[in-house]
Scaffold this active site. Sequence first.
Site, PDB file in Angstrom:
ATOM      1  CD1 TRP A  36      -0.821   2.308   2.375  1.00 61.11           C
ATOM      2  CD2 TRP A  36      -2.685   1.864   1.223  1.00 61.11           C
ATOM      3  NE1 TRP A  36      -1.642   3.403   2.473  1.00 61.11           N
ATOM      4  CE2 TRP A  36      -2.794   3.158   1.781  1.00 61.11           C
ATOM      5  CE3 TRP A  36      -3.739   1.365   0.451  1.00 61.11           C
ATOM      6  CZ2 TRP A  36      -3.917   3.965   1.599  1.00 61.11           C
ATOM      7  CZ3 TRP A  36      -4.856   2.165   0.277  1.00 61.11           C
ATOM      8  CH2 TRP A  36      -4.947   3.436   0.843  1.00 61.11           C
ATOM      9  CG  MET A  37       2.426   5.244  -2.098  1.00 67.06           C
ATOM     10  SD  MET A  37       3.399   5.472  -3.603  1.00 67.06           S
ATOM     11  CE  MET A  37       2.098   5.832  -4.785  1.00 67.06           C
ATOM     12  CG  ASN A  38      -1.216   6.975   2.775  1.00 65.47           C
ATOM     13  OD1 ASN A  38      -0.741   5.965   3.233  1.00 65.47           O
ATOM     14  ND2 ASN A  38      -1.389   8.039   3.525  1.00 65.47           N
ATOM     15  CG  ASP A  39      -0.352  11.343   2.626  1.00 60.76           C
ATOM     16  OD1 ASP A  39      -1.339  10.778   2.165  1.00 60.76           O
ATOM     17  OD2 ASP A  39      -0.355  11.945   3.706  1.00 60.76           O
ATOM     18  CD  GLN A  81       2.703   8.341   5.684  1.00 63.53           C
ATOM     19  OE1 GLN A  81       1.896   8.002   6.511  1.00 63.53           O
ATOM     20  NE2 GLN A  81       3.977   8.536   5.979  1.00 63.53           N
ATOM     21  CD1 TRP A 130      -2.752   4.549   5.499  1.00 58.36           C
ATOM     22  CD2 TRP A 130      -3.465   3.695   7.437  1.00 58.36           C
ATOM     23  NE1 TRP A 130      -2.240   5.315   6.517  1.00 58.36           N
ATOM     24  CE2 TRP A 130      -2.657   4.816   7.719  1.00 58.36           C
ATOM     25  CE3 TRP A 130      -4.018   2.994   8.508  1.00 58.36           C
ATOM     26  CZ2 TRP A 130      -2.405   5.264   9.012  1.00 58.36           C
ATOM     27  CZ3 TRP A 130      -3.758   3.433   9.806  1.00 58.36           C
ATOM     28  CH2 TRP A 130      -2.966   4.564  10.040  1.00 58.36           C
ATOM     29  CB  SER A 157       2.651  12.915   5.837  1.00 53.91           C
ATOM     30  OG  SER A 157       2.068  11.958   4.993  1.00 53.91           O
ATOM     31  NE  ARG A 210      -3.007  13.739   9.937  1.00 53.62           N
ATOM     32  CZ  ARG A 210      -4.169  13.641  10.565  1.00 53.62           C
ATOM     33  NH1 ARG A 210      -4.211  13.557  11.885  1.00 53.62           N
ATOM     34  NH2 ARG A 210      -5.298  13.633   9.873  1.00 53.62           N
ATOM     35  CG  ASP A 211       0.391  15.417   7.630  1.00 57.10           C
ATOM     36  OD1 ASP A 211       0.827  14.386   8.172  1.00 57.10           O
ATOM     37  OD2 ASP A 211      -0.776  15.513   7.213  1.00 57.10           O
TER      38      ASP A 211
HETATM   39  C1  FRU Z   1      -3.193  12.158   4.661  1.00 54.85           C
HETATM   40  C2  FRU Z   1      -2.776  11.522   5.962  1.00 54.85           C
HETATM   41  C3  FRU Z   1      -1.782  12.388   6.692  1.00 54.85           C
HETATM   42  C4  FRU Z   1      -1.065  11.412   7.577  1.00 54.85           C
HETATM   43  C5  FRU Z   1      -0.989  10.208   6.676  1.00 54.85           C
HETATM   44  C6  FRU Z   1      -1.029   8.900   7.396  1.00 54.85           C
HETATM   45  O1  FRU Z   1      -3.571  11.284   3.668  1.00 54.85           O
HETATM   46  O2  FRU Z   1      -3.926  11.267   6.748  1.00 54.85           O
HETATM   47  O3  FRU Z   1      -2.382  13.466   7.396  1.00 54.85           O
HETATM   48  O4  FRU Z   1       0.181  11.873   7.983  1.00 54.85           O
HETATM   49  O5  FRU Z   1      -2.084  10.292   5.785  1.00 54.85           O
HETATM   50  O6  FRU Z   1      -0.765   7.851   6.527  1.00 54.85           O
END
Ligand code: FRU
Length: 571
Positions: free
Chosen positions: A140-143, A173, A181, A214, A266-267
């Site tokens: 899985w990949m997100n941000d 991510q 996730w 992130s 965060r982030d």
């Molecule tokens: C956004 C988010 C960020 C967080 C990350 C967790 O998509 O919710 O705010 O750091 O994904 O994977």
Amino acid sequence: MKKLMTLMAVLLMAVTAGAQNPMILGENHAMLRVMQGKRYLLLPVQEKEENAHIAVLDGRNEMVKRLNVRLAVDKVDYWVPLELMEGAALLDIEFHGDRRMTGAVKDFACWREMKYSDTFDTRNRERFRPLYHHTPLYGWMNDPNGMFYMPSSPSGNDGQAGSADGTWHLYYQYNPYGSQWENMTWGHSTSRDLIHWEAQPLAIEPDWLGAIFSGSCVTRGDEVVAIYTSAGHHQTQSMAVSKDGGQTFEKYSGNPILTSDVPDFRDPNPFWNEDIKAWNMILAVGQEMRIYSSKDLKEWKEESRFGLGYGNHDGVWECPDLFKLEDSKLKNKKWVLVCNINPGGPFGGSATQYFVGDFDGHRFTCESMPKVTKWMDYGKDHYATVSFYNAPEERRVVLAWMSNWQYANQVPTKQFRSANSIPRDLGLFTHGEETYVSVTPSKEMLALRGQKVKQPTEACEIVVDVKGSADITLSNTRGEQVVMHYDAQQQTFQMDRTRSGDVGFSEAFPCETTAPTYGVVRQLRIFVDRCSVEAFDSEGKMAMTNLVFPSEPYNTIKVKGGKATIYEIAK
Ligand code: FRU
């Protein structure tokens, strides 16, 4: 016959070697002694099961790792590799969910299907895997996280000189233990041209402060400094330093470097601000952005807050960015504050809004009325957009995560989930009283153009010169289609994916998205890559990114009110 017998014997041996004898300790608890000598234990995953919590213990009963895996109960969707070289001796496994009540843990498929191996096959197995977009090898990949550009130094040991000849780094991510996730870790890829990406080893792994959410990287002399969110019981900010150009990071012994009692904290996104000769950092905190300054990247002073009453607040503010952009016509510099929001997007779920204004190193002032909301992309699959630090030629290059939290975990892929958008360069343009961010495909995309073809292929760029309103329909022999319409009077562009193929995995997926075009569109550039359609006004006034899952590639295009030129994209 002899051959058949030998084959059966080999198969039998493979199965026996795969069978595991767990110690069953209760209705939801088991332990497994790890066989020594192999590089990986391949764990079988069944996505619809709940996560089993696994603690990996070494020979001295110390915990070396903790991970959550949807271990297979009766069917295997795919396998994920657990690296054993860190001294794993025993797995302590706690199962969750209802299924453990209906079947005995000892009969779960995971024991039969676990395998030891020295290799893990990451060859692409899926028809929806994009050909020219970045994807993880598996999982899985997100941000996108921590993106930066590292010029090759004139004396660089790769033998290449010049500032525009370096390496683009992309962290992301990542879940290395499943295609949904979980277990947030920073994955890492590098590229020389923003298109062809090479997978690198994991960059930052979870620790006892929490999962690695992130964050961003800056370069400081020979060092790359990452600041990211440690997502433990609370969200705090941590720092890690790389002395080998971003390959490996050492976590700072003084972590966490910034704490708060606000749950959504965060982030972080730091940057050097030449105007004040200090570091600034922007951080998403609840429904606001907080801005900090620092001399050393460790001690941060809060300068100001921005956001209450401004733009869209129908979701959580996340993944901020703050940078200066130039208006090429007006020769005017303005600051742009990027705020990703989820939910609350114009068509539901996740989207990227931004504010244009000024920043003096202390405070961001938005130049629009508070109620004005500006979106960077009007599709449904454009989120967590942030820019590369230190890009050459004063470029501001961004990547988005090409999905939406409404259905990202359910899209019909398995070996991997999610891709990034194509790289885009940002600029400014004005329309009426307002200044907007322009979005154009990065110049590197032009180099991808292959031979001209008559009909679309699974990976192509379609350039449509339009005169007045236009209708553009992509379709395949199954009658699946993506219908686009540019309305010259209304100055809008629409994309309808309600009949684009598999739309049934989420009620939120079938949709029609509409964008303002802020003036006349003369040319559209449409990028198709197996499971995505990204449409741009060539001048940058409109961008729209949507996923599609056709049962076969769209191989026909119909255009009314314009002329299409199609370039094949061969990776
Ligand atoms: C956004 C988010 C960020 C967080 C990350 C967790 O998509 O919710 O705010 O750091 O994904 O994977």
